[in-house]
Write an enzyme that holds these catalytic residues in place. Structure first.
Site, PDB file in Angstrom:
ATOM      1  N   GLU A  37       0.842  -1.202   0.000  1.00  0.00           N
ATOM      2  CA  GLU A  37       0.000   0.000   0.000  1.00  0.00           C
ATOM      3  C   GLU A  37       0.877   1.252   0.000  1.00  0.00           C
ATOM      4  OE1 GLU A  37      -3.055  -0.276  -1.170  1.00  0.00           O
ATOM      5  OE2 GLU A  37      -3.772  -1.401   0.566  1.00  0.00           O
ATOM      6  N   ASP A  40       2.941   2.147  -4.919  1.00  0.00           N
ATOM      7  CA  ASP A  40       2.908   2.212  -6.399  1.00  0.00           C
ATOM      8  C   ASP A  40       3.512   3.510  -6.939  1.00  0.00           C
ATOM      9  OD1 ASP A  40       0.647   3.726  -5.639  1.00  0.00           O
ATOM     10  OD2 ASP A  40      -0.668   2.867  -7.174  1.00  0.00           O
ATOM     11  N   GLY A 124     -16.781   4.573  -3.027  1.00  0.00           N
ATOM     12  CA  GLY A 124     -16.301   5.285  -1.838  1.00  0.00           C
ATOM     13  C   GLY A 124     -15.833   4.339  -0.750  1.00  0.00           C
ATOM     14  N   ALA A 125     -15.623   3.060  -1.086  1.00  0.00           N
ATOM     15  CA  ALA A 125     -15.266   2.062  -0.078  1.00  0.00           C
ATOM     16  C   ALA A 125     -13.800   1.663  -0.178  1.00  0.00           C
ATOM     17  CB  ALA A 125     -16.155   0.833  -0.233  1.00  0.00           C
ATOM     18  N   LEU A 127     -12.455   0.379  -2.784  1.00  0.00           N
ATOM     19  CA  LEU A 127     -12.398  -0.872  -3.547  1.00  0.00           C
ATOM     20  C   LEU A 127     -12.272  -0.594  -5.046  1.00  0.00           C
ATOM     21  CD1 LEU A 127     -15.114  -2.840  -1.523  1.00  0.00           C
ATOM     22  CD2 LEU A 127     -12.621  -2.940  -1.271  1.00  0.00           C
ATOM     23  N   SER A 128     -11.887   0.636  -5.376  1.00  0.00           N
ATOM     24  CA  SER A 128     -11.553   1.023  -6.760  1.00  0.00           C
ATOM     25  C   SER A 128     -12.725   0.987  -7.729  1.00  0.00           C
ATOM     26  CB  SER A 128     -10.437   0.147  -7.320  1.00  0.00           C
ATOM     27  OG  SER A 128      -9.249   0.480  -6.714  1.00  0.00           O
ATOM     28  N   GLU A 162      -7.778   9.541 -14.532  1.00  0.00           N
ATOM     29  CA  GLU A 162      -7.934   9.882 -13.108  1.00  0.00           C
ATOM     30  C   GLU A 162      -7.011  11.027 -12.706  1.00  0.00           C
ATOM     31  OE1 GLU A 162      -8.753   7.234 -10.079  1.00  0.00           O
ATOM     32  OE2 GLU A 162      -9.350   5.570 -11.360  1.00  0.00           O
ATOM     33  N   ASP A 174      -4.590   0.487  -8.972  1.00  0.00           N
ATOM     34  CA  ASP A 174      -5.997   0.121  -9.173  1.00  0.00           C
ATOM     35  C   ASP A 174      -6.281  -0.268 -10.618  1.00  0.00           C
ATOM     36  OD1 ASP A 174      -5.980   1.085  -6.589  1.00  0.00           O
ATOM     37  OD2 ASP A 174      -6.869   3.008  -7.129  1.00  0.00           O
ATOM     38  N   TYR A 226      -3.999  12.185   0.565  1.00  0.00           N
ATOM     39  CA  TYR A 226      -3.308  11.327  -0.407  1.00  0.00           C
ATOM     40  C   TYR A 226      -2.216  12.108  -1.143  1.00  0.00           C
ATOM     41  CZ  TYR A 226      -2.584   7.864  -4.074  1.00  0.00           C
ATOM     42  OH  TYR A 226      -2.023   6.955  -4.926  1.00  0.00           O
TER      43      TYR A 226
HETATM   44  C1  GLA Z   1      -5.257   4.496  -4.013  1.00  0.00           C
HETATM   45  C2  GLA Z   1      -4.554   4.852  -5.309  1.00  0.00           C
HETATM   46  C3  GLA Z   1      -3.517   3.804  -5.687  1.00  0.00           C
HETATM   47  C4  GLA Z   1      -2.587   3.489  -4.529  1.00  0.00           C
HETATM   48  C5  GLA Z   1      -3.384   3.224  -3.253  1.00  0.00           C
HETATM   49  C6  GLA Z   1      -2.510   3.054  -2.053  1.00  0.00           C
HETATM   50  O1  GLA Z   1      -6.046   3.345  -4.182  1.00  0.00           O
HETATM   51  O2  GLA Z   1      -5.505   4.968  -6.345  1.00  0.00           O
HETATM   52  O3  GLA Z   1      -2.788   4.228  -6.818  1.00  0.00           O
HETATM   53  O4  GLA Z   1      -1.648   4.510  -4.351  1.00  0.00           O
HETATM   54  O5  GLA Z   1      -4.304   4.272  -2.989  1.00  0.00           O
HETATM   55  O6  GLA Z   1      -1.767   1.892  -2.167  1.00  0.00           O
END
Ligand code: GLA
Length: 388
Positions: A37, A40, A124-125, A127-128, A162, A174, A226
């Site tokens: 986490e 990336d 919003g969870a 989970l992409s 994005e 993601d 972030y």
């Molecule tokens: C979000 C971002 C990803 C990654 C994660 C953390 O999901 O979209 O690119 O940086 O946070 O691992």
């Protein structure tokens, strides 16, 4: 929902909205990251699995110069915009993701498109759901327009949508998960050189289950913490004289950051998360590659959570409580997933302990006077694909 049902639903909704048939239907999944986490955008390692939940895009070309976007989940906010009027930030909201993909493909896009999206990835969870949306549309346009783009190219198209159009400064985790994952495997991806390996991850065979716990608190990566974390990592890399924190393998090399100032100490902790997290991904991958017991990865997941909480400071008290309750309730390990500041956690549990762990977490949420979390057991599922 079966693929067939998903196709029928999307076709019906498309016909109701546009009065014609779509030329095809594509699906792309959400993801949970097993481990890796905030690595990336530091050139490090990630290990996601695709969820069975997908976003579907039903698409047809049109010839009036318009991009027409409709969503089953957002019926009040259909968008119709001249293709020449697309620009970063316009349209906004959910429509920004498909519009960003269309915008990014520029001259390749024909004289108009109708796109209907439908999906069941919780939004919003953490989970992409947004990557699932961008990736479904990117794959649809690649196929429909016969663009000679590889899956890696599509990852970049979806990521740019994005980053540059919506304004969320994410990495490639993601989008790579959504486009590259395969059923029964976790995707071991080196985000620096994009080398990918499908690592078998058959939890059921080991009598295990991966429990996803959606805390019900939402996050938004277009603003706030972030972006701060990205800048802090860049600053730490700069002070260490490397391009990416991935280049640092020895934690001791980070000591120079801790110069006694509050800022130095903060950068030291941020970098320590990234460097130790890369090591944790490698540890989990080698445990899964070997024929040992996958339960061994549990404590590594919990250590990841502690690092995200204490060093990277992207957890929230409710997710900490969730992880604590899951482990106390019998999970082998648990951690928050995704960018943080809300969203979901995962717990690795024995298949016959799913109910006990779920009850432990639900009871803890009640104690915290929080509404019950949404939980489900997931299996590593297929990546993006054409359904019809
Ligand atoms: C979000 C971002 C990803 C990654 C994660 C953390 O999901 O979209 O690119 O940086 O946070 O691992």
């Amino acid at each position: 929902m079966s693929d067939q049902e998903a196709v029928q639903r999307a076709r019906r909704a498309f016909a109701e909205r546009f009065g014609t048939e779509p030329e095809g239907v594509w699906a792309a999944p959400g993801r949970v990251n097993v481990i890796g986490e905030h690595t990336d955008y530091n050139g490090g390692y990630v290990l996601p699995v695709a969820l069975p939940h997908t976003t579907r895009a039903a698409v047809a070309r049109r010839d009036d110069g318009l991009l027409s976007l409709a969503s089953v989940q957002h019926p009040q906010t259909a968008v119709q915009v001249d293709l020449t009027a697309l620009h970063p930030g316009h349209p906004a909201g959910w429509a920004g993701y498909p519009a960003g993909v269309v915008h990014g493909l520029g001259d390749h896009v024909p004289s108009g498109l109708s796109i209907l999206v439908d999906g069941d990835v919780p939004s919003g969870a953490g989970l992409s759901s947004s990557a699932a949306l961008s990736c479904a549309v990117a794959l649809a346009l690649r196929d429909l327009l016969g663009l000679g783009l590889s899956a890696t190219d599509l990852v970049d198209v979806a990521r740019r949508a994005e980053n540059d159009f919506v304004g969320a400064p994410t990495g490639i985790l993601d989008q790579s998960a959504s486009l590259l994952c395969t059923a029964g495997h976790a995707l071991f991806l080196d985000t620096r050189d994009r080398a990918a390996e499908q690592v078998p991850f058959d939890l059921a065979a080991a009598g295990l289950a991966l429990l996803v716990i959606d805390s019900g608190t939402t996050h938004d990566h277009a603003e706030g913490g972030y972006g701060d974390r990205r800048r802090e990592c860049e600053e730490a890399a700069g002070r260490l004289g490397v391009d990416l924190l991935r280049e640092v393998e020895e934690v001791a090399r980070l000591d120079v950051l801790a110069d006694g100032t509050p800022e130095g100490d903060l950068l030291h902790r941020r970098a320590r998360h990234v460097v130790t997290e890369d090591a944790r991904v490698l540890e989990v991958v080698s445990a899964l590659r070997g024929d040992g017991d996958p339960r061994a990865i549990g404590p590594v997941l919990t250590a990841c959570h502690a690092s995200l909480r204490d060093d990277f400071e992207v957890s929230i008290p409710l997710l900490d409580a969730c992880v604590e309750a899951a482990v106390e309730g019998g999970a082998h390990g648990a951690r928050m997933v995704g960018g943080g500041f809300g969203g979901s956690a995962i717990a690795l549990v024995d298949a016959d302990a799913v109910d006990a762990v779920t009850s432990a977490v639900t009871a803890r949420f009640a104690r915290e006077e929080h509404r019950p979390p949404r939980t489900f057991v997931t299996v590593p599922s297929a990546g993006a694909r054409r359904l019809a």
